[in-house]
Write an enzyme that holds these catalytic residues in place. Structure first.
Site, PDB file in Angstrom:
ATOM      1  CD1 TRP A   1      -2.523   1.605   2.279  1.00 12.94           C
ATOM      2  CD2 TRP A   1      -2.984   1.470   0.068  1.00 12.94           C
ATOM      3  NE1 TRP A   1      -3.374   2.462   2.079  1.00 12.94           N
ATOM      4  CE2 TRP A   1      -3.673   2.401   0.455  1.00 12.94           C
ATOM      5  CE3 TRP A   1      -2.770   1.145  -1.269  1.00 12.94           C
ATOM      6  CZ2 TRP A   1      -4.655   2.994  -0.092  1.00 12.94           C
ATOM      7  CZ3 TRP A   1      -3.635   1.685  -2.023  1.00 12.94           C
ATOM      8  CH2 TRP A   1      -4.761   2.633  -1.653  1.00 12.94           C
ATOM      9  N   GLY A   2       1.855   1.131   0.567  1.00 16.79           N
ATOM     10  CA  GLY A   2       2.809   2.259   1.039  1.00 16.79           C
ATOM     11  C   GLY A   2       3.418   2.726  -0.541  1.00 16.79           C
TER      12      GLY A   2
ATOM     13  N   GLY B   1     -10.698   3.433   1.764  1.00 13.84           N
ATOM     14  CA  GLY B   1     -11.868   3.451   0.848  1.00 13.84           C
ATOM     15  C   GLY B   1     -11.506   2.188  -0.002  1.00 13.84           C
TER      16      GLY B   1
ATOM     17  CB  SER C   1      -8.130   1.876  -2.735  1.00  7.17           C
ATOM     18  OG  SER C   1      -7.955   2.016  -1.400  1.00  7.17           O
TER      19      SER C   1
ATOM     20  CB  ALA D   1      -1.795  -2.152  -3.000  1.00  7.41           C
TER      21      ALA D   1
ATOM     22  CE  LYS E   1     -11.340  -3.042   4.124  1.00 13.53           C
ATOM     23  NZ  LYS E   1     -10.535  -4.242   3.288  1.00 13.53           N
TER      24      LYS E   1
ATOM     25  CE  LYS F   1      -0.617 -13.195  -1.384  1.00 12.55           C
ATOM     26  NZ  LYS F   1      -0.391 -12.096  -2.407  1.00 12.55           N
TER      27      LYS F   1
HETATM   28  N1  LIG Z   1      -2.462  -3.719   0.161  1.00 17.67           N
HETATM   29  C1  LIG Z   1      -3.582  -3.136   0.043  1.00 17.67           C
HETATM   30  O1  LIG Z   1      -4.317  -3.271  -1.166  1.00 17.67           O
HETATM   31  C2  LIG Z   1      -4.104  -2.063   0.887  1.00 17.67           C
HETATM   32  C3  LIG Z   1      -3.439  -2.003   2.212  1.00 17.67           C
HETATM   33  N2  LIG Z   1      -4.244  -1.101   3.149  1.00 17.67           N
HETATM   34  C4  LIG Z   1      -3.686  -1.168   4.616  1.00 17.67           C
HETATM   35  O2  LIG Z   1      -2.314  -0.333   4.526  1.00 17.67           O
HETATM   36  C5  LIG Z   1      -1.589  -1.187   5.672  1.00 17.67           C
HETATM   37  C6  LIG Z   1      -0.443  -1.829   5.239  1.00 17.67           C
HETATM   38  O3  LIG Z   1      -0.806  -2.913   4.174  1.00 17.67           O
HETATM   39  P1  LIG Z   1       0.083  -3.389   3.168  1.00 17.67           P
HETATM   40  O4  LIG Z   1       0.972  -2.471   2.414  1.00 17.67           O
HETATM   41  O5  LIG Z   1      -0.602  -4.184   2.088  1.00 17.67           O
HETATM   42  O6  LIG Z   1       0.975  -4.334   4.054  1.00 17.67           O
HETATM   43  P2  LIG Z   1       2.400  -5.285   3.611  1.00 17.67           P
HETATM   44  O7  LIG Z   1       2.501  -6.299   4.568  1.00 17.67           O
HETATM   45  O8  LIG Z   1       2.362  -5.045   2.007  1.00 17.67           O
HETATM   46  O9  LIG Z   1       3.537  -3.994   4.128  1.00 17.67           O
HETATM   47  C7  LIG Z   1       3.715  -3.480   5.373  1.00 17.67           C
HETATM   48  C8  LIG Z   1       5.224  -2.696   5.493  1.00 17.67           C
HETATM   49  O10 LIG Z   1       4.898  -2.026   6.492  1.00 17.67           O
HETATM   50  C9  LIG Z   1       6.480  -1.985   6.832  1.00 17.67           C
HETATM   51  N3  LIG Z   1       6.640  -1.803   8.536  1.00 17.67           N
HETATM   52  C10 LIG Z   1       5.962  -2.542   9.541  1.00 17.67           C
HETATM   53  N4  LIG Z   1       6.236  -1.643  10.544  1.00 17.67           N
HETATM   54  C11 LIG Z   1       7.127  -0.621  10.105  1.00 17.67           C
HETATM   55  C12 LIG Z   1       7.438   0.330  10.882  1.00 17.67           C
HETATM   56  N5  LIG Z   1       7.637   0.454  12.300  1.00 17.67           N
HETATM   57  N6  LIG Z   1       8.231   1.459  10.423  1.00 17.67           N
HETATM   58  C13 LIG Z   1       8.346   1.615   8.891  1.00 17.67           C
HETATM   59  N7  LIG Z   1       7.704   0.493   8.263  1.00 17.67           N
HETATM   60  C14 LIG Z   1       6.958  -0.598   8.994  1.00 17.67           C
HETATM   61  C15 LIG Z   1       6.711  -3.665   6.566  1.00 17.67           C
HETATM   62  O11 LIG Z   1       8.217  -3.442   6.582  1.00 17.67           O
HETATM   63  C16 LIG Z   1       6.173  -3.561   5.242  1.00 17.67           C
HETATM   64  O12 LIG Z   1       6.937  -3.118   4.226  1.00 17.67           O
HETATM   65  C17 LIG Z   1      -2.916  -2.290   6.375  1.00 17.67           C
HETATM   66  O13 LIG Z   1      -3.277  -1.649   7.254  1.00 17.67           O
HETATM   67  C18 LIG Z   1      -3.998  -2.459   5.129  1.00 17.67           C
HETATM   68  O14 LIG Z   1      -5.112  -2.752   5.630  1.00 17.67           O
HETATM   69  C19 LIG Z   1      -5.053  -0.265   2.818  1.00 17.67           C
HETATM   70  C20 LIG Z   1      -5.731  -0.048   1.483  1.00 17.67           C
HETATM   71  C21 LIG Z   1      -5.292  -1.138   0.528  1.00 17.67           C
HETATM   72  O1  LIG Z   2      -8.403  -2.569   2.153  1.00 14.59           O
HETATM   73  C1  LIG Z   2      -8.126  -3.054   0.845  1.00 14.59           C
HETATM   74  C2  LIG Z   2      -9.126  -2.628  -0.197  1.00 14.59           C
HETATM   75  O2  LIG Z   2      -9.856  -1.358   0.025  1.00 14.59           O
HETATM   76  C3  LIG Z   2      -7.547  -4.332   0.838  1.00 14.59           C
HETATM   77  O3  LIG Z   2      -8.063  -5.249   1.326  1.00 14.59           O
HETATM   78  P1  LIG Z   2      -7.439  -6.485   1.879  1.00 14.59           P
HETATM   79  O4  LIG Z   2      -6.575  -5.851   3.076  1.00 14.59           O
HETATM   80  O5  LIG Z   2      -8.292  -7.385   2.395  1.00 14.59           O
HETATM   81  O6  LIG Z   2      -6.471  -7.268   0.960  1.00 14.59           O
END
Ligand SMILES: NC(=O)C1=CN([C@@H]2O[C@H](COP(=O)(O)OP(=O)(O)OC[C@H]3O[C@@H](n4cnc5c(N)ncnc54)[C@H](O)[C@@H]3O)[C@@H](O)[C@H]2O)C=CC1
Ligand SMILES: O=C(CO)COP(=O)(O)O
Length: 326
Positions: free
Chosen positions: A15-16, A135, A137, A139, A190, A272
């Site tokens: 996501w980042g 919302g 979305s 990544a 959600k 995941k």
């Molecule tokens: N992947 C998606 O489609 C979406 C994710 N999100 C939300 O975004 C958040 C992150 O999800 P993802 O990016 O998918 O997970 P991910 O597992 O791909 O990445 C998480 C990242 O956070 C980093 N991290 C953990 N602790 C940290 C810290 N203290 N300082 C800096 N970096 C740190 C990890 O090294 C990793 O790179 C979750 O809460 C998720 O629900 C929201 C919308 C979409």
């Molecule tokens: O928040 C998300 C889409 O809006 C991503 O959903 P998941 O974390 O279930 O993959």
């Protein structure tokens, strides 16, 4: 209305990295902070992130391992997992300039404290200005430049509008709001409800049951939201109903996919992040503290906690007393 030119994204996961691309597309100077120096170096040279396969990182996206450099940006987006937000904020806070907008992009509620994402930001960086982006979305969709719309809320409407101007583009369309609480409750709940919908699909309960569970799930999300001060238009908007529909119906959702595996009695997908697993127990504690009935979320928490079998949970939901819809 303030105008912002530079953006830092903390958390170089899926996501980042996608959000960093969003900010580059919007024309901002962007730095992506990776906690590991090694992955920052690797991403800088390869212009790839294994968490977001197939995405080429923009040539002008800077990647850093120095938190102080990231903290100099005019807007900070925090995209770590919800339970890591406090740790990330604690590292960032001493370097932040006063009143810097810090936008929570994680979806969850903190264990132990029951704090929502912007509350964790306020507790760890009292001089920052918290905001939230959430919302429907994925990544991967966002990174590919597919059209997406989200909600971006800040207490001050002028700031919310300015953040939208700084991050929005034709393919990433944030709608501004001042209902922070509504946005964060939708995003957190959600994920739990998507696990329930996945379980129903994995157990082959049929499309009608999936729709019924999603709708009854929304009903309990909205009950909790209203009890916590959220506004109806937010709960039925992108960050509430919109994200619920996406996550309860798409195989791209890690929470939905986890639910399907559970329903089939198969091992959960490896590596995941399914935030609903962490949110479920906190969500039901929060609901209990507000005297709100959340039977679907309770069933998910009980299944994940090993307190009940899936069949017993389904039986329990199907034999609840008939009542008026609401
Ligand atoms: N992947 C998606 O489609 C979406 C994710 N999100 C939300 O975004 C958040 C992150 O999800 P993802 O990016 O998918 O997970 P991910 O597992 O791909 O990445 C998480 C990242 O956070 C980093 N991290 C953990 N602790 C940290 C810290 N203290 N300082 C800096 N970096 C740190 C990890 O090294 C990793 O790179 C979750 O809460 C998720 O629900 C929201 C919308 C979409
Ligand atoms: O928040 C998300 C889409 O809006 C991503 O959903 P998941 O974390 O279930 O993959």
């Amino acid at each position: 209305m303030p105008s912002f030119n530079s953006v830092a994204v903390i958390g170089a996961g899926a996501w980042g990295t996608a959000l960093a691309g969003v900010a580059v597309r919007a024309g901002r100077d962007v730095v992506l902070y990776a906690r590991s120096a090694e992955s920052a170096t690797r991403m800088t040279s390869s212009r790839q992130n294994p968490r977001l396969p197939g995405t080429q990182l923009a040539a002008n996206l800077e990647i850093t391992n120095e938190i102080a450099q990231a903290a100099r940006a005019e807007i900070i987006l925090i995209a770590t997992p919800a339970q890591h937000l406090r740790e990330a904020m604690t590292a960032l806070a001493p370097h932040l300039k006063k009143a810097t907008p810090v936008v929570a992009c994680a979806k969850g509620i903190e264990h132990g404290t029951h704090k929502f994402m912007t509350e964790v930001i306020a507790a760890t960086a009292p001089d920052a200005t918290p905001a939230i982006l959430s919302g429907p979305s994925f990544a991967d969709d966002v990174a590919r430049g597919l059209p997406t719309a989200v909600t971006l809320a800040a207490q001050d409407e002028g700031l919310a509008r300015a953040l939208v101007q700084a991050l929005g583009s034709s393919t990433f369309r944030p709608y501004h709001s001042t209902d922070i609480r509504g946005v964060e409750i939708g995003g957190a709940a959600k994920n739990v409800l998507a696990i329930a919908a996945g379980i129903a699909v994995g157990r082959k309960l049929g499309a009608s049951a999936q729709a019924a569970l999603t709708t009854r799930g929304f009903s309990e999300l909205a009950r909790l939201g209203l009890a916590c001060g959220a506004r109806t238009e937010t709960l039925v908007g992108l960050s509430g109903l919109g994200d619920l529909i996406l996550s309860c119906s798409s195989l791209q959702s890690r929470n939905f996919a986890l639910g399907i595996a559970l329903g089939r009695g198969a091992p959960p997908p490896k590596g995941k992040l399914a935030e609903g697993v962490f949110t479920a127990p906190v969500l039901i504690e929060l609901a209990a503290s507000q005297n709100i009935d959340m039977p679907v979320s309770q069933a998910v928490a009980a299944i994940l906690g090993g307190a009940i079998t899936i069949d017993a949970a389904i039986e329990g939901l199907l034999t609840r007393p008939f009542k008026a819809e609401g």
